[in-house]
Design a protein around this motif. Sequence first.
Motif, PDB file in Angstrom:
ATOM      1  N   ALA A  81      31.284  48.157  54.335  1.00 31.76           N
ATOM      2  CA  ALA A  81      30.006  48.434  53.676  1.00 31.76           C
ATOM      3  C   ALA A  81      30.159  48.471  52.157  1.00 31.76           C
ATOM      4  O   ALA A  81      29.283  48.020  51.419  1.00 31.76           O
ATOM      5  CB  ALA A  81      29.426  49.753  54.181  1.00 31.76           C
ATOM      6  N   ILE A  82      31.272  49.004  51.688  1.00 33.70           N
ATOM      7  CA  ILE A  82      31.512  49.053  50.241  1.00 33.70           C
ATOM      8  C   ILE A  82      31.762  47.643  49.711  1.00 33.70           C
ATOM      9  O   ILE A  82      31.243  47.255  48.654  1.00 33.70           O
ATOM     10  CB  ILE A  82      32.699  49.974  49.924  1.00 33.70           C
ATOM     11  N   ALA A  83      32.547  46.862  50.449  1.00 38.47           N
ATOM     12  CA  ALA A  83      32.829  45.491  50.014  1.00 38.47           C
ATOM     13  C   ALA A  83      31.550  44.662  49.951  1.00 38.47           C
ATOM     14  O   ALA A  83      31.423  43.767  49.103  1.00 38.47           O
ATOM     15  CB  ALA A  83      33.834  44.848  50.954  1.00 38.47           C
ATOM     16  N   ASP A  84      30.584  44.968  50.823  1.00 35.09           N
ATOM     17  CA  ASP A  84      29.321  44.228  50.824  1.00 35.09           C
ATOM     18  C   ASP A  84      28.550  44.377  49.513  1.00 35.09           C
ATOM     19  O   ASP A  84      27.688  43.549  49.206  1.00 35.09           O
ATOM     20  CB  ASP A  84      28.441  44.685  51.991  1.00 35.09           C
ATOM     21  N   LEU A  85      28.845  45.423  48.760  1.00 34.32           N
ATOM     22  CA  LEU A  85      28.185  45.591  47.463  1.00 34.32           C
ATOM     23  C   LEU A  85      28.468  44.409  46.532  1.00 34.32           C
ATOM     24  O   LEU A  85      27.631  44.050  45.701  1.00 34.32           O
ATOM     25  CB  LEU A  85      28.642  46.895  46.799  1.00 34.32           C
ATOM     26  N   GLY A  86      29.655  43.824  46.677  1.00 39.96           N
ATOM     27  CA  GLY A  86      29.999  42.687  45.831  1.00 39.96           C
ATOM     28  C   GLY A  86      29.078  41.507  46.030  1.00 39.96           C
ATOM     29  O   GLY A  86      28.893  40.684  45.109  1.00 39.96           O
ATOM     30  N   TYR A  87      28.463  41.409  47.198  1.00 41.21           N
ATOM     31  CA  TYR A  87      27.559  40.300  47.504  1.00 41.21           C
ATOM     32  C   TYR A  87      26.385  40.242  46.537  1.00 41.21           C
ATOM     33  O   TYR A  87      25.841  39.166  46.269  1.00 41.21           O
ATOM     34  CB  TYR A  87      27.061  40.461  48.941  1.00 41.21           C
ATOM     35  N   SER A  88      25.991  41.395  45.999  1.00 39.19           N
ATOM     36  CA  SER A  88      24.821  41.459  45.120  1.00 39.19           C
ATOM     37  C   SER A  88      25.096  40.901  43.726  1.00 39.19           C
ATOM     38  O   SER A  88      24.152  40.591  42.995  1.00 39.19           O
ATOM     39  CB  SER A  88      24.333  42.913  44.993  1.00 39.19           C
ATOM     40  N   LEU A  89      26.370  40.774  43.339  1.00 41.14           N
ATOM     41  CA  LEU A  89      26.687  40.402  41.955  1.00 41.14           C
ATOM     42  C   LEU A  89      26.083  39.056  41.559  1.00 41.14           C
ATOM     43  O   LEU A  89      25.443  38.931  40.509  1.00 41.14           O
ATOM     44  CB  LEU A  89      28.203  40.370  41.759  1.00 41.14           C
ATOM     45  N   GLY A  90      26.278  38.037  42.377  1.00 40.17           N
ATOM     46  CA  GLY A  90      25.756  36.725  42.037  1.00 40.17           C
ATOM     47  C   GLY A  90      24.242  36.724  41.918  1.00 40.17           C
ATOM     48  O   GLY A  90      23.670  36.071  41.029  1.00 40.17           O
ATOM     49  N   PHE A  91      23.568  37.450  42.812  1.00 42.20           N
ATOM     50  CA  PHE A  91      22.108  37.516  42.767  1.00 42.20           C
ATOM     51  C   PHE A  91      21.628  38.240  41.519  1.00 42.20           C
ATOM     52  O   PHE A  91      20.606  37.859  40.923  1.00 42.20           O
ATOM     53  CB  PHE A  91      21.578  38.203  44.027  1.00 42.20           C
TER      54      PHE A  91
END
Length: 273
Positions: A81-91
């Motif tokens: 769940a914490i790693a999923d935060l990185g997904y938002s960076l590009g957006f």
Amino acid sequence: MADEQPGGMTRAEEESAEEMAAPRSRVIHEVIRRQGEEELSRPVGSLFWSGVAGGLAIMTSVIAEAALHHKLPASMPGREAIADLGYSLGFLMVVLGRMQLFTEQTIVTVLPVMAAPDWKRFGTAARLWAVVFAANMVGTCVAAAVSLWLPLMEPPLLASMLDISSGLLRKTPLDILRQGIPAGFLIASLAWIRGGISSGDFWVVLALTYAIALGGFTHVVAGSAEAFLLLFAGQAGLAQVLGGIILPALIGNIIGGTGLFAVLVHAQVRQEI
């Protein structure tokens, strides 16, 4: 008092209340419609290069998620769940940087067409969709090639990027299509919400795109970055990447963004405009 309004408020208090009130749906609709008109009138070259930049930038979602996944201890509670935060960076980079993102255009450019439908508007909207989608694909393809073939990434980080991307190979095309519908809906709602607020864009983008990652939903642009990584690494074939990953995600995102969200938000204000 002479300036007292119904409800016991003074005129100044009434004006203050109007300023503090959230904008009505038809006001947000008009904001998005005007944004769409501006986008539809932009030159093809501007749209294309902005779309390429968006495709390049979205690769940072894969990089950031993979970096967190690699750096966090495997035994750490809530690691995924914490790693999923990185997904938002590009957006965050694409949306706040005003780059072109295909899925955001599924509502922005559709509302002007719905408000005053004619063949010319349909053609202009189709042109924008085609240009932005193609540009996003060029950007993600180049970003994937650079990530693999130039010594920019440490081997452990690159291995983590491929490991995360390989999750797409465990999904059927139907799974990718179905999971693309919520992603399209969320990105379209992102454009709608931003049209009704004057601040807090960062948190809106972060929350909605984080929800895509948490739900395991498929976004065609971010997913194409992962798919091209798999292609160039020899873990997937071209037919599988184009027909089994990108196309189903594209269809799902369009259904969620245009077929559901854009139609619904237009329907709720159609009789008021």
